[in-house]
Design a protein around this motif. Sequence first.
Motif, PDB file in Angstrom:
ATOM      1  N   SER A  27       0.915  -0.867   0.256  1.00  0.00           N
ATOM      2  CA  SER A  27      -0.348  -0.080  -0.058  1.00  0.00           C
ATOM      3  C   SER A  27       1.097   1.149   0.330  1.00  0.00           C
ATOM      4  O   SER A  27       0.366   2.522  -1.140  1.00  0.00           O
ATOM      5  N   ASN A  28       2.204   1.359   0.672  1.00  0.00           N
ATOM      6  CA  ASN A  28       2.774   2.579   0.929  1.00  0.00           C
ATOM      7  C   ASN A  28       3.789   2.805  -0.877  1.00  0.00           C
ATOM      8  O   ASN A  28       4.892   3.779  -0.507  1.00  0.00           O
ATOM      9  N   HIS A  29       3.786   1.820  -1.493  1.00  0.00           N
ATOM     10  CA  HIS A  29       4.324   2.116  -2.022  1.00  0.00           C
ATOM     11  C   HIS A  29       4.319   2.598  -3.574  1.00  0.00           C
ATOM     12  O   HIS A  29       2.963   2.683  -3.421  1.00  0.00           O
ATOM     13  N   LEU A  30       5.279   3.060  -4.135  1.00  0.00           N
ATOM     14  CA  LEU A  30       5.313   4.350  -5.500  1.00  0.00           C
ATOM     15  C   LEU A  30       5.571   3.546  -6.956  1.00  0.00           C
ATOM     16  O   LEU A  30       5.103   4.179  -7.869  1.00  0.00           O
ATOM     17  N   TYR A  31       6.257   2.819  -6.732  1.00  0.00           N
ATOM     18  CA  TYR A  31       6.712   2.177  -8.271  1.00  0.00           C
ATOM     19  C   TYR A  31       5.826   0.810  -8.031  1.00  0.00           C
ATOM     20  O   TYR A  31       6.400  -0.007  -6.922  1.00  0.00           O
ATOM     21  N   VAL A  47       7.798  -3.923 -17.605  1.00  0.00           N
ATOM     22  CA  VAL A  47       7.834  -2.588 -17.752  1.00  0.00           C
ATOM     23  C   VAL A  47       8.016  -2.401 -16.122  1.00  0.00           C
ATOM     24  O   VAL A  47       7.156  -2.271 -15.710  1.00  0.00           O
ATOM     25  N   SER A  48       8.131  -0.417 -15.691  1.00  0.00           N
ATOM     26  CA  SER A  48       7.785  -0.124 -14.360  1.00  0.00           C
ATOM     27  C   SER A  48       6.941   1.581 -14.767  1.00  0.00           C
ATOM     28  O   SER A  48       6.697   2.127 -15.780  1.00  0.00           O
ATOM     29  N   PHE A  49       6.320   1.289 -13.653  1.00  0.00           N
ATOM     30  CA  PHE A  49       5.362   2.145 -13.681  1.00  0.00           C
ATOM     31  C   PHE A  49       5.551   3.633 -12.706  1.00  0.00           C
ATOM     32  O   PHE A  49       5.678   2.790 -11.351  1.00  0.00           O
ATOM     33  N   TYR A  50       5.273   4.565 -12.390  1.00  0.00           N
ATOM     34  CA  TYR A  50       5.257   5.289 -11.552  1.00  0.00           C
ATOM     35  C   TYR A  50       4.218   6.593 -11.699  1.00  0.00           C
ATOM     36  O   TYR A  50       4.501   7.661 -13.033  1.00  0.00           O
ATOM     37  N   ASN A  51       3.557   7.684 -11.031  1.00  0.00           N
ATOM     38  CA  ASN A  51       2.529   8.542 -10.386  1.00  0.00           C
ATOM     39  C   ASN A  51       1.392   8.279 -12.097  1.00  0.00           C
ATOM     40  O   ASN A  51       1.986   9.348 -12.520  1.00  0.00           O
ATOM     41  N   ASN A  52       1.435   7.343 -12.429  1.00  0.00           N
ATOM     42  CA  ASN A  52       0.478   6.803 -13.072  1.00  0.00           C
ATOM     43  C   ASN A  52       1.263   6.762 -14.958  1.00  0.00           C
ATOM     44  O   ASN A  52       0.083   7.349 -15.361  1.00  0.00           O
ATOM     45  N   GLU A  53       1.936   6.517 -15.089  1.00  0.00           N
ATOM     46  CA  GLU A  53       2.756   6.789 -16.439  1.00  0.00           C
ATOM     47  C   GLU A  53       4.237   5.898 -16.197  1.00  0.00           C
ATOM     48  O   GLU A  53       3.941   5.484 -15.219  1.00  0.00           O
ATOM     49  N   ILE A  54       4.437   5.571 -17.537  1.00  0.00           N
ATOM     50  CA  ILE A  54       5.012   4.362 -17.804  1.00  0.00           C
ATOM     51  C   ILE A  54       6.586   4.755 -17.432  1.00  0.00           C
ATOM     52  O   ILE A  54       6.645   5.923 -18.050  1.00  0.00           O
ATOM     53  N   SER A  55       7.101   4.141 -16.788  1.00  0.00           N
ATOM     54  CA  SER A  55       8.150   4.766 -16.051  1.00  0.00           C
ATOM     55  C   SER A  55       9.347   4.835 -16.646  1.00  0.00           C
ATOM     56  O   SER A  55      10.366   5.014 -17.370  1.00  0.00           O
TER      57      SER A  55
ATOM     58  N   GLY B  97      13.566   4.504  -8.034  1.00  0.00           N
ATOM     59  CA  GLY B  97      13.127   3.453  -8.513  1.00  0.00           C
ATOM     60  C   GLY B  97      12.321   2.554 -10.023  1.00  0.00           C
ATOM     61  O   GLY B  97      11.637   1.463 -10.145  1.00  0.00           O
ATOM     62  N   ALA B  98      12.605   3.230 -10.436  1.00  0.00           N
ATOM     63  CA  ALA B  98      12.157   3.401 -12.130  1.00  0.00           C
ATOM     64  C   ALA B  98      13.103   2.399 -12.628  1.00  0.00           C
ATOM     65  O   ALA B  98      12.016   1.008 -13.741  1.00  0.00           O
ATOM     66  N   ASP B  99      13.560   1.924 -12.990  1.00  0.00           N
ATOM     67  CA  ASP B  99      15.550   0.892 -13.498  1.00  0.00           C
ATOM     68  C   ASP B  99      13.872  -0.581 -13.229  1.00  0.00           C
ATOM     69  O   ASP B  99      14.082  -1.253 -11.612  1.00  0.00           O
ATOM     70  N   GLY B 100      14.047  -1.237 -14.185  1.00  0.00           N
ATOM     71  CA  GLY B 100      13.795  -3.098 -13.895  1.00  0.00           C
ATOM     72  C   GLY B 100      14.976  -3.911 -13.618  1.00  0.00           C
ATOM     73  O   GLY B 100      16.681  -3.088 -13.652  1.00  0.00           O
ATOM     74  N   LEU B 101      15.036  -4.405 -13.274  1.00  0.00           N
ATOM     75  CA  LEU B 101      15.627  -5.396 -12.431  1.00  0.00           C
ATOM     76  C   LEU B 101      16.728  -6.129 -13.423  1.00  0.00           C
ATOM     77  O   LEU B 101      15.570  -7.272 -14.447  1.00  0.00           O
ATOM     78  N   THR B 102      17.314  -6.468 -13.757  1.00  0.00           N
ATOM     79  CA  THR B 102      18.256  -7.726 -14.951  1.00  0.00           C
ATOM     80  C   THR B 102      18.322  -9.097 -13.894  1.00  0.00           C
ATOM     81  O   THR B 102      19.196  -8.593 -12.664  1.00  0.00           O
ATOM     82  N   PHE B 103      17.656 -10.477 -14.033  1.00  0.00           N
ATOM     83  CA  PHE B 103      18.353 -10.920 -13.282  1.00  0.00           C
ATOM     84  C   PHE B 103      19.357 -12.275 -14.291  1.00  0.00           C
ATOM     85  O   PHE B 103      19.308 -12.747 -15.509  1.00  0.00           O
ATOM     86  N   GLY B 104      19.595 -13.164 -13.340  1.00  0.00           N
ATOM     87  CA  GLY B 104      20.603 -14.465 -13.200  1.00  0.00           C
ATOM     88  C   GLY B 104      18.981 -15.679 -13.897  1.00  0.00           C
ATOM     89  O   GLY B 104      17.758 -15.431 -13.196  1.00  0.00           O
TER      90      GLY B 104
END
Lengths: 111, 113
Positions: A27-31, A47-55, B97-104
């Motif tokens: 619940s308190n996570h942003l990404y 994909v990653s998502f933050y502040n209602n848009e794709i990062s 926090g934007a970066d995705g992780l690269t996994f083995g």
Amino acid sequence: EPEVTQTPSHQVTQMGQEVILRCVPISNHLYFYWYRQILGQKVEFLVSFYNNEISEKSEIFDDQFSVERPDGSNFTLKIRSTKLEDSAMYFCASSTRETQYFGPGTRLLVL
Amino acid sequence: QKEVEQDPGPLSVPEGAIVSLNCTYSNSAFQYFMWYRQYSRKGPELLMYTYSSGNKEDGRFTAQVDKSSKYISLFIRDSQPSDSATYLCAMKEAGGGADGLTFGKGTHLIIQP
């Protein structure tokens, strides 16, 4: 301890159909993130998502895929016109910054 | 090129042994390193997180990062049958926090009772 939840746990669909995978992040996570793991292969970032848009998105995340946060708690991955090769485990994750916490996954089988 | 190499195993050791799990990587820009544990058909569970080089200890687990060699390790002391799982290394370049992780690909570990 808070955790990421995902529904459904299993989804079977016919090739060409659309599927929506659902996630409730911590619940308190942003990404928020989606990953997939084809059987026997590496976990791959979608994909990653933050502040209602794709990062950020990977080369896998093409026009077939979309993400949405339709309300204050859910995060969804839509796969349009599914293909056989979309069969995989799909994981949702969330984070405050560096450390990403994963859900249990949705196993998608495309027939 | 983002590539992480990890011996898939299986690695089978007797209960109580010290386990060493390793990953190598090619991208010198990776700065954040994680170890996840994954039980069969479950989601990855975060075990350890390390920034840059050095050691970090948490209970029976120790994570080591050697950026000069592009090599990371996870040590498990006093291994237990419940430690049997697949261990995934993961890494990313940038903070935030934007970066995705690269996994083995993961190492399948079996602890024999």
